[in-house]
Design a protein around this motif. Structure first.
Motif, PDB file in Angstrom:
ATOM      1  N   ASP A 242      14.129 -44.056  -6.173  1.00 37.25           N
ATOM      2  CA  ASP A 242      13.064 -44.063  -5.263  1.00 37.25           C
ATOM      3  C   ASP A 242      12.879 -42.590  -4.842  1.00 37.25           C
ATOM      4  O   ASP A 242      13.719 -41.742  -5.053  1.00 37.25           O
ATOM      5  CB  ASP A 242      13.189 -45.011  -4.111  1.00 37.25           C
ATOM      6  N   GLN A 243      11.693 -42.202  -4.328  1.00 38.30           N
ATOM      7  CA  GLN A 243      11.327 -40.841  -3.835  1.00 38.30           C
ATOM      8  C   GLN A 243      12.403 -40.257  -2.841  1.00 38.30           C
ATOM      9  O   GLN A 243      13.018 -39.091  -2.844  1.00 38.30           O
ATOM     10  CB  GLN A 243      10.026 -40.973  -3.276  1.00 38.30           C
ATOM     11  N   ALA A 244      12.897 -41.000  -1.745  1.00 40.57           N
ATOM     12  CA  ALA A 244      14.036 -40.607  -0.932  1.00 40.57           C
ATOM     13  C   ALA A 244      15.141 -40.172  -1.650  1.00 40.57           C
ATOM     14  O   ALA A 244      16.023 -39.208  -1.417  1.00 40.57           O
ATOM     15  CB  ALA A 244      14.375 -41.571   0.098  1.00 40.57           C
ATOM     16  N   SER A 245      15.526 -41.036  -2.631  1.00 39.59           N
ATOM     17  CA  SER A 245      16.903 -40.907  -3.681  1.00 39.59           C
ATOM     18  C   SER A 245      16.895 -39.400  -4.088  1.00 39.59           C
ATOM     19  O   SER A 245      17.693 -38.622  -4.447  1.00 39.59           O
ATOM     20  CB  SER A 245      16.920 -41.879  -4.348  1.00 39.59           C
ATOM     21  N   SER A 246      15.725 -39.420  -4.895  1.00 40.44           N
ATOM     22  CA  SER A 246      15.437 -38.151  -5.442  1.00 40.44           C
ATOM     23  C   SER A 246      15.544 -36.773  -4.708  1.00 40.44           C
ATOM     24  O   SER A 246      16.093 -35.718  -5.145  1.00 40.44           O
ATOM     25  CB  SER A 246      13.992 -38.116  -6.242  1.00 40.44           C
ATOM     26  N   SER A 247      14.823 -36.858  -3.466  1.00 38.35           N
ATOM     27  CA  SER A 247      14.976 -35.827  -2.741  1.00 38.35           C
ATOM     28  C   SER A 247      16.239 -35.504  -2.097  1.00 38.35           C
ATOM     29  O   SER A 247      16.719 -34.490  -2.146  1.00 38.35           O
ATOM     30  CB  SER A 247      13.879 -36.079  -1.237  1.00 38.35           C
ATOM     31  N   ASN A 248      17.090 -36.564  -1.787  1.00 35.93           N
ATOM     32  CA  ASN A 248      18.545 -36.389  -1.444  1.00 35.93           C
ATOM     33  C   ASN A 248      19.292 -35.949  -2.527  1.00 35.93           C
ATOM     34  O   ASN A 248      20.082 -34.960  -2.213  1.00 35.93           O
ATOM     35  CB  ASN A 248      19.069 -37.677  -1.052  1.00 35.93           C
ATOM     36  N   PHE A 249      18.725 -36.283  -3.914  1.00 30.23           N
ATOM     37  CA  PHE A 249      19.847 -35.731  -4.915  1.00 30.23           C
ATOM     38  C   PHE A 249      19.772 -34.176  -5.139  1.00 30.23           C
ATOM     39  O   PHE A 249      20.516 -33.515  -5.311  1.00 30.23           O
ATOM     40  CB  PHE A 249      19.353 -36.483  -6.269  1.00 30.23           C
ATOM     41  N   SER A 250      18.354 -33.678  -4.958  1.00 26.82           N
ATOM     42  CA  SER A 250      18.111 -32.191  -4.959  1.00 26.82           C
ATOM     43  C   SER A 250      18.643 -31.569  -3.918  1.00 26.82           C
ATOM     44  O   SER A 250      19.328 -30.385  -4.148  1.00 26.82           O
ATOM     45  CB  SER A 250      16.442 -31.989  -4.985  1.00 26.82           C
TER      46      SER A 250
ATOM     47  N   ILE B 128      13.457 -33.062 -11.414  1.00 25.83           N
ATOM     48  CA  ILE B 128      13.751 -31.717 -11.745  1.00 25.83           C
ATOM     49  C   ILE B 128      12.678 -31.020 -10.967  1.00 25.83           C
ATOM     50  O   ILE B 128      11.736 -30.864 -11.774  1.00 25.83           O
ATOM     51  CB  ILE B 128      14.119 -31.305 -12.913  1.00 25.83           C
ATOM     52  N   THR B 129      12.727 -30.194 -10.000  1.00 28.20           N
ATOM     53  CA  THR B 129      11.683 -29.164  -9.462  1.00 28.20           C
ATOM     54  C   THR B 129      11.969 -28.022 -10.223  1.00 28.20           C
ATOM     55  O   THR B 129      13.085 -27.567 -10.467  1.00 28.20           O
ATOM     56  CB  THR B 129      11.809 -29.161  -8.038  1.00 28.20           C
TER      57      THR B 129
ATOM     58  N   VAL C 166      18.435 -32.097 -18.670  1.00 27.84           N
ATOM     59  CA  VAL C 166      17.518 -33.270 -19.347  1.00 27.84           C
ATOM     60  C   VAL C 166      16.762 -33.831 -18.191  1.00 27.84           C
ATOM     61  O   VAL C 166      17.467 -34.578 -17.206  1.00 27.84           O
ATOM     62  CB  VAL C 166      18.615 -34.224 -20.084  1.00 27.84           C
ATOM     63  N   PHE C 167      15.499 -33.934 -18.614  1.00 22.75           N
ATOM     64  CA  PHE C 167      14.439 -34.679 -17.654  1.00 22.75           C
ATOM     65  C   PHE C 167      14.386 -36.124 -18.352  1.00 22.75           C
ATOM     66  O   PHE C 167      13.925 -36.280 -19.542  1.00 22.75           O
ATOM     67  CB  PHE C 167      13.300 -33.783 -17.903  1.00 22.75           C
ATOM     68  N   LEU C 168      14.816 -37.035 -17.494  1.00 24.84           N
ATOM     69  CA  LEU C 168      14.716 -38.275 -17.844  1.00 24.84           C
ATOM     70  C   LEU C 168      13.483 -39.158 -17.815  1.00 24.84           C
ATOM     71  O   LEU C 168      13.500 -40.389 -18.347  1.00 24.84           O
ATOM     72  CB  LEU C 168      15.769 -39.164 -16.814  1.00 24.84           C
ATOM     73  N   GLY C 169      12.745 -38.551 -17.350  1.00 24.38           N
ATOM     74  CA  GLY C 169      11.070 -39.206 -17.020  1.00 24.38           C
ATOM     75  C   GLY C 169      10.376 -39.351 -18.155  1.00 24.38           C
ATOM     76  O   GLY C 169      10.666 -38.718 -19.225  1.00 24.38           O
ATOM     77  N   ASP C 170       9.665 -40.633 -18.372  1.00 25.31           N
ATOM     78  CA  ASP C 170       8.794 -40.861 -19.565  1.00 25.31           C
ATOM     79  C   ASP C 170       7.643 -40.093 -19.601  1.00 25.31           C
ATOM     80  O   ASP C 170       7.072 -39.671 -20.569  1.00 25.31           O
ATOM     81  CB  ASP C 170       8.641 -42.286 -19.915  1.00 25.31           C
ATOM     82  N   LYS C 171       7.049 -39.920 -18.504  1.00 29.60           N
ATOM     83  CA  LYS C 171       5.577 -39.217 -18.500  1.00 29.60           C
ATOM     84  C   LYS C 171       5.767 -37.839 -18.568  1.00 29.60           C
ATOM     85  O   LYS C 171       6.576 -37.079 -17.879  1.00 29.60           O
ATOM     86  CB  LYS C 171       4.898 -39.578 -17.140  1.00 29.60           C
TER      87      LYS C 171
END
Length: 381
Positions: free
Chosen positions: A71-79, A105-106, A128-133
């Motif tokens: 989720d968005q919160a997890s991505s932000s915390n990861f960065s 990845i920002t 490695v960027f894992l997103g499909d889009k």
């Protein structure tokens, strides 16, 4: 008032600490164990032992990974975690590997990781960027990629790399390079400048190069020049340029992409195997230029001993027999021709008999094989 511990309990505790074999493990063994887990887990493990409190700061293998769908919160915390970790790590300790896999990845974080890796003698770098889009967000300054120590580099990112005609990456120790989903955009100082680019001549030890799903924008000539290159793969490249390859030790060449492919080569005296798979569409039926490009490509790769073609490439060769037969088949030393198809073959291959004959006339000892279950063209990251 809390009860006091008895001498017997204290004595037993001291004995347990004395016999704690894990705590007394050498740092080299601890780092080896840590190499099998992600960086967050390494930091958390520092709570298990007082002697491990700062071990994470000197760990030579960093494995950042999140996803594939946080989720968005997890991505932000990861960065935030990645930023804090790199800022607090022991800068004196040599860094062997950075393996960064995320769908968030920002540009700021990507820049920080690359600069950190380039300045800490990193030998293996994977981003490695894992997103499909594919969003093609922003642009990245490719001049940041300079290191005397980097040996293996994987870039699979959803960003553009801005390049100039004068840019040459400097990686004297690099042996393997995989670039996926990157957009190379040539920036010209003026409209009259040459639209050719040579990125790899500063890689004197490069042996394996793979470009997968990349876009080459505003480029007329893409030069791949390397004296030590042994394996070259061009997969699903979005381009309208000419590839110029000069690699005297190249033994394996793979292409999978559109029929509009122009190739010029020099010194491919060690070439052994060619895997050429293209896309045949009805829209190119009445355009002989595509078979001319294909035959010219074969001319450039004529020293190969083994050739693999997909069904679409054979179809293309069969559509313009008069152009195909204008010159003899350039392959004069072919030992093996393999036809690959992931779909059911036509009931009769009679329509392709003239194509097989085209190859066998120049190579009488040729053996033809059919592979209906070919392995997908993939690269291990």
């Amino acid at each position: 008032m809390a009860p006091r511990e008895s001498p017997k309990v204290r004595s037993r505790a001291r004995a347990l600490l004395k016999n704690d074999r894990i705590t007394r493990l050498p740092d080299g063994v601890i780092h080896h164990i840590f190499s099998f887990i992600d960086t967050r887990s390494i930091v958390r493990s520092s709570l298990l032992s007082q002697s491990w409190r700062n071990t994470w700061k000197s760990h030579p293998h960093l494995n950042f990974e999140i996803g594939p769908s946080p989720d968005q919160a997890s991505s932000s915390n990861f960065s935030k975690f990645a930023h804090r970790f790199l800022s607090k790590r022991d800068d004196v300790t040599e860094l062997s590997t950075i393996d960064f896999r995320s769908n968030s990845i920002t540009l700021q974080l990507l820049r920080k990781i690359v600069i950190y890796a380039m300045s800490h003698r990193t030998r293996n770098l994977k981003i490695v960027f894992l997103g499909d889009k594919q969003t093609r967000r922003g642009g990245f300054d490719s001049s940041l990629f300079r290191s005397r120590y980097l040996e293996h580099l994987v870039l699979s990112i959803d960003f553009g790399l801005k390049i100039s005609p004068s840019l040459t990456w400097d990686f004297p120790a690099l042996t393997t390079l995989t670039i996926k989903r990157v957009t190379f955009t040539l920036q010209l100082p003026n409209g009259d400048a040459s639209r050719s680019i040579d990125l790899f001549s500063g890689f004197p030890n490069l042996k394996t190069l793979a470009l997968d799903g990349c876009t080459l924008s505003n480029i007329d000539t893409f030069i791949i020049k390397s004296n030590e290159l042994e394996s070259l793969s061009l997969i699903c490249i979005n381009q309208s340029c000419e590839f110029v390859v000069a690699a005297p030790k190249l033994s394996s060449f793979t292409y999978n992409g559109i029929a509009r492919f122009s190739l010029a080569t020099k010194d491919l005296c060690s070439l052994k195997s060619v895997n050429f798979q293209t896309i045949y569409h009805r829209s190119i039926q009445g355009q002989p230029m595509f078979i001319e490009l294909l035959i010219n490509t074969f001319q450039q790769l004529c020293k190969a001993k083994s050739l693999t073609l997909n069904l679409d490439a054979v179809k293309l060769l069969s559509k313009f027999p008069e152009l195909r037969e204008r010159r003899n088949c350039p392959f004069t030393s072919l030992q093996s021709l393999t036809l690959v198809s992931r779909h059911r073959l036509p009931k009769s291959l009679t329509a392709f008999a003239s194509v097989f004959d085209y190859f066998s006339r120049s190579s009488p000892a040729l053996k033809v094989h059919i592979d209906l279950n070919p392995k997908p063209l993939q690269f291990r990251y």
